[in-house]
Design a protein around this motif. Structure first.
Motif, mmCIF file in Angstrom:
data_model
loop_
_atom_site.group_PDB
_atom_site.id
_atom_site.type_symbol
_atom_site.label_atom_id
_atom_site.label_comp_id
_atom_site.label_asym_id
_atom_site.label_seq_id
_atom_site.Cartn_x
_atom_site.Cartn_y
_atom_site.Cartn_z
ATOM 1 N N MET A 1 0.847 -1.172 0.000
ATOM 2 C CA MET A 1 0.000 0.000 0.000
ATOM 3 C C MET A 1 0.895 1.237 0.000
ATOM 4 N N PRO A 2 0.654 2.176 -0.907
ATOM 5 C CA PRO A 2 1.498 3.362 -0.964
ATOM 6 C C PRO A 2 1.309 4.253 0.253
ATOM 7 N N ASP A 3 2.358 4.993 0.600
ATOM 8 C CA ASP A 3 2.221 5.913 1.714
ATOM 9 C C ASP A 3 1.913 7.308 1.183
ATOM 10 N N THR B 1 0.319 6.013 -8.698
ATOM 11 C CA THR B 1 0.052 6.755 -9.919
ATOM 12 C C THR B 1 -0.505 5.779 -10.936
ATOM 13 N N PRO B 2 -1.747 5.958 -11.368
ATOM 14 C CA PRO B 2 -2.312 5.044 -12.347
ATOM 15 C C PRO B 2 -1.531 5.092 -13.660
ATOM 16 N N ALA B 3 -1.456 3.955 -14.335
ATOM 17 C CA ALA B 3 -0.760 3.885 -15.610
ATOM 18 C C ALA B 3 -1.368 4.880 -16.584
ATOM 19 N N GLY B 4 -0.493 5.534 -17.341
ATOM 20 C CA GLY B 4 -0.958 6.434 -18.369
ATOM 21 C C GLY B 4 -1.191 7.864 -17.929
ATOM 22 N N THR B 5 -1.000 8.187 -16.643
ATOM 23 C CA THR B 5 -1.252 9.559 -16.211
ATOM 24 C C THR B 5 -0.128 10.485 -16.614
ATOM 25 N N GLY B 6 1.086 9.952 -16.760
ATOM 26 C CA GLY B 6 2.214 10.760 -17.166
ATOM 27 C C GLY B 6 2.742 11.698 -16.095
ATOM 28 N N GLN B 7 2.359 11.522 -14.852
ATOM 29 C CA GLN B 7 2.827 12.380 -13.766
ATOM 30 C C GLN B 7 3.454 11.529 -12.673
ATOM 31 N N ALA B 8 4.697 11.854 -12.351
ATOM 32 C CA ALA B 8 5.390 11.150 -11.279
ATOM 33 C C ALA B 8 5.389 12.022 -10.037
ATOM 34 N N VAL B 9 5.238 11.421 -8.879
ATOM 35 C CA VAL B 9 5.203 12.141 -7.608
ATOM 36 C C VAL B 9 6.425 13.034 -7.444
ATOM 37 N N ASP B 10 7.611 12.513 -7.762
ATOM 38 C CA ASP B 10 8.846 13.265 -7.599
ATOM 39 C C ASP B 10 9.323 13.925 -8.896
ATOM 40 N N GLY B 11 8.465 13.934 -9.917
ATOM 41 C CA GLY B 11 8.811 14.568 -11.183
ATOM 42 C C GLY B 11 10.045 13.940 -11.800
ATOM 43 N N THR B 12 11.024 14.769 -12.173
ATOM 44 C CA THR B 12 12.272 14.277 -12.759
ATOM 45 C C THR B 12 13.439 14.399 -11.774
ATOM 46 N N ASP B 13 13.137 14.568 -10.491
ATOM 47 C CA ASP B 13 14.155 14.725 -9.445
ATOM 48 C C ASP B 13 14.736 13.365 -9.064
ATOM 49 N N LEU B 14 15.751 12.928 -9.794
ATOM 50 C CA LEU B 14 16.343 11.618 -9.547
ATOM 51 C C LEU B 14 17.025 11.529 -8.192
ATOM 52 N N ASP B 15 17.430 12.667 -7.617
ATOM 53 C CA ASP B 15 18.024 12.672 -6.281
ATOM 54 C C ASP B 15 17.027 12.215 -5.213
ATOM 55 N N ALA B 16 15.739 12.300 -5.497
ATOM 56 C CA ALA B 16 14.710 11.845 -4.558
ATOM 57 C C ALA B 16 14.787 10.334 -4.345
ATOM 58 N N CYS B 17 15.493 9.640 -5.221
ATOM 59 C CA CYS B 17 15.580 8.179 -5.155
ATOM 60 C C CYS B 17 16.715 7.660 -4.280
ATOM 61 N N PHE B 18 17.580 8.532 -3.792
ATOM 62 C CA PHE B 18 18.778 8.101 -3.076
ATOM 63 C C PHE B 18 18.466 7.109 -1.956
ATOM 64 N N ASP B 19 17.328 7.298 -1.278
ATOM 65 C CA ASP B 19 16.960 6.418 -0.167
ATOM 66 C C ASP B 19 16.138 5.208 -0.616
ATOM 67 N N ASN B 20 16.151 4.913 -1.911
ATOM 68 C CA ASN B 20 15.464 3.751 -2.491
ATOM 69 C C ASN B 20 13.948 3.866 -2.453
ATOM 70 N N ALA B 21 13.405 5.075 -2.334
ATOM 71 C CA ALA B 21 11.960 5.265 -2.286
ATOM 72 C C ALA B 21 11.606 6.523 -3.082
ATOM 73 N N CYS B 22 11.061 6.328 -4.290
ATOM 74 C CA CYS B 22 10.701 7.472 -5.110
ATOM 75 C C CYS B 22 9.763 7.018 -6.222
ATOM 76 N N GLU B 23 9.205 7.996 -6.889
ATOM 77 C CA GLU B 23 8.454 7.762 -8.117
ATOM 78 C C GLU B 23 8.863 8.884 -9.055
ATOM 79 N N VAL B 24 9.599 8.546 -10.115
ATOM 80 C CA VAL B 24 10.189 9.550 -10.999
ATOM 81 C C VAL B 24 9.960 9.226 -12.464
ATOM 82 N N GLU B 25 10.102 10.273 -13.274
ATOM 83 C CA GLU B 25 10.087 10.121 -14.722
ATOM 84 C C GLU B 25 11.535 9.990 -15.188
ATOM 85 N N VAL B 26 11.798 8.998 -16.038
ATOM 86 C CA VAL B 26 13.153 8.757 -16.527
ATOM 87 C C VAL B 26 13.159 8.640 -18.051
ATOM 88 N N THR B 27 14.342 8.832 -18.626
ATOM 89 C CA THR B 27 14.578 8.599 -20.050
ATOM 90 C C THR B 27 15.777 7.671 -20.173
#
Length: 117
Positions: free
Chosen positions: A1-3, A9-35
């Motif tokens: 269950m998400p906190d 984020t439902p599939a196809g919405t195109g919006q990540a909670v942390d946007g494109t901020d890859l530094d938000a992932c350092f603690d192994n917990a994030c939702e980001v857009e990547v290329t």
């Protein structure tokens, strides 16, 4: 269950909670857009120090997880929606839109990795 910090984020919405901020992932917990050119630095807790996005195309994400200064590598490829586990790092592929993908990272066994949408 998400906190509250990482809601689903439902599939196809195109919006990540942390946007494109890859530094938000350092603690192994994030939702980001990547290329396909992105590299995510992690704290190593999950047995992965770096996650490289190798490609995003044709509804498929290919990535490589490295640990120990690249001494150990694991490559995964998945279609959306999908899930891969590299050591104790869970990578959920939420959606793909052209050359961009939304992924959610979590530690195996954490509350955040139980979303199976």
């Amino acid at each position: 269950m998400p906190d509250a910090r990482h809601p689903s984020t439902p599939a196809g919405t195109g919006q990540a909670v942390d946007g494109t901020d890859l530094d938000a992932c350092f603690d192994n917990a994030c939702e980001v857009e990547v290329t396909g050119a992105d590299t995510i630095q992690l704290d190593g807790t999950a047995g992965v120090d770096e996650l490289s996005i190798d490609s995003v195309a044709d509804n498929t994400l290919t990535l490589t997880g490295s640990s120990g200064n690249g001494a150990q590598q694991s490559t995964a490829s998945q279609t959306a929606p999908g899930r891969s586990t590299i050591n104790d790092l869970v990578v959920d592929l939420i959606s793909v839109d052209g050359d961009r993908a939304i992924i959610r990272l979590s530690l195996f066994g954490s509350l955040r990795d139980s979303t199976t949408e």
